[in-house]
Design an enzyme around this catalytic site. Structure first.
Site, PDB file in Angstrom:
ATOM      1  CG  ASP A  50      -0.347   0.016   2.521  1.00  0.00           C
ATOM      2  OD1 ASP A  50       0.889  -0.141   2.608  1.00  0.00           O
ATOM      3  OD2 ASP A  50      -1.082   0.192   3.522  1.00  0.00           O
ATOM      4  CB  SER A  51       4.562   1.714  -0.154  1.00  0.00           C
ATOM      5  OG  SER A  51       4.753   0.628  -1.032  1.00  0.00           O
ATOM      6  CG  ASP A  89       0.365  -4.018   2.133  1.00  0.00           C
ATOM      7  OD1 ASP A  89       0.333  -4.791   3.112  1.00  0.00           O
ATOM      8  OD2 ASP A  89       1.219  -3.118   1.993  1.00  0.00           O
ATOM      9  CE  LYS A 119       3.286  -5.624   3.725  1.00  0.00           C
ATOM     10  NZ  LYS A 119       2.767  -4.513   4.553  1.00  0.00           N
ATOM     11  CD  GLU A 121       0.781  -1.304   8.146  1.00  0.00           C
ATOM     12  OE1 GLU A 121       0.504  -0.557   9.111  1.00  0.00           O
ATOM     13  OE2 GLU A 121       1.132  -0.872   7.028  1.00  0.00           O
ATOM     14  CD  GLU A 188       7.985   0.070   7.152  1.00  0.00           C
ATOM     15  OE1 GLU A 188       7.020  -0.652   6.821  1.00  0.00           O
ATOM     16  OE2 GLU A 188       8.149   1.232   6.727  1.00  0.00           O
TER      17      GLU A 188
END
Ligand code: KIV
Length: 294
Positions: A50-51, A89, A119, A121, A188
């Site tokens: 999602d960057s 993501d 993925k 978080e 990260e």
């Protein structure tokens, strides 16, 4: 006689999980088909991160990224990949409410992109959700340490694990993510000793980004390593190329040639097809009264 091309082995989340403590796992981000095509033979895992919200949409954080964006880019990256394990993501707001909400979003990603997994978080806070997804057939890549979707709670993009309490939280998150069934965990922006301890503490591979060489693999945002993100890179990024000036130089040459009428040249123009040519030749022999062109 036709010679069959050698079969290409598509890596799965299980293949990645088996690399714990072995050869380092090479991971890169890819948001598009052409970039996935270029990176696919080189990388073990391609992440549609999602960057992309910051790197290609110009948002200040990843928070505005939607499920639809992730699905569109995920499907594009999968179309460009034959070898790497492609993971997509889960964007902010698509999974935090409940395990059921997470399943709905993850199932859409899996069905509509063809990716090998998702993925998300969160460590301890997301352990129940990870277990819920894995039990229902969805491979999950965890993401702990600096979690960009929580930027408003942690007060900015700052390295984690630098105080005792923080280090204990990262360790607890690593253990929770591994026990909940993540096939690997991204760590990260975390101090080297903590990332090292977390890597030793879990049975699944850790993939570091700003989290020391101790991790089982590394990931970088591709545009960062190519010098294409247009943003100041964090300390953990190594620039392997500076493609920005190459883009500027190419676009400048194009602009000069268009203005000077040197582009397009004859080699860039279509002539008439042989069929059209016969028709044109006939017309040239007996010109029609009206010669309007479109
Ligand atoms: O969104 C992303 O690209 C990521 C990587 C930087 C790990 O989460």
């Amino acid at each position: 006689m036709t010679i069959a091309a050698p079969a290409i082995k598509k890596l799965t989340p299980l293949d990645i999980a088996r690399r714990k403590g072995g050869e380092k796992i090479v991971c890169l981000t890819a948001y598009s088909t052409p970039m996935a095509r270029l990176l696919d033979p080189i990388a073990d895992l391609l992440l549609v991160g999602d960057s992309l919200g910051m790197v290609i949409y110009g948002f200040e954080s990843t928070l505005p990224v939607t499920l639809e964006m992730m699905i569109a880019h995920g499907a594009a990256a999968v179309r460009g990949s034959r070898h790497a394990c492609v993971i997509v993501d889960m964007p902010f707001g698509s999974y935090q409410e409940s395990p059921a909400q997470a399943f709905q979003s993850a199932a859409r990603i899996m069905a509509e992109t063809g990716a090998a997994g998702i993925k998300l978080e969160g460590g301890e806070a997301m352990a129940e959700t990870v277990r819920f997804l894995v039990d229902r057939g969805i491979p999950v890549l965890g993401h702990i340490g600096l979690q960009p979707q929580s930027v408003n709670v942690i007060g900015g993009f700052r390295a984690q694990g630098r105080s005792e309490a923080d280090a204990a939280r990262v360790m607890a998150d690593a253990r929770a993510a591994a026990q909940a069934g993540c096939f690997a965990i991204v760590i990260e922006g975390t101090s080297e000793p903590v990332a090292r301890r977390a890597t030793e503490a879990v049975h699944v591979p850790t993939i570091g980004i700003g989290a020391s060489p101790a991790c089982d693999g590394q990931i970088l945002v591709t545009e960062d390593l190519l010098g294409l993100s247009g943003m100041q890179s964090p300390r953990f990024v190594k620039r392997y190329a500076e493609l920005g000036p190459l883009v500027t130089a190419a676009a400048t040459s194009y602009a000069e040639e268009v203005r000077a009428q040197r582009f397009p040249g004859p080699e860039h123009c279509y002539g008439p097809s042989s069929l059209d040519r016969t028709a044109i030749d006939k017309k040239t022999e007996k010109p029609a009264a009206s010669t309007r062109t479109r």
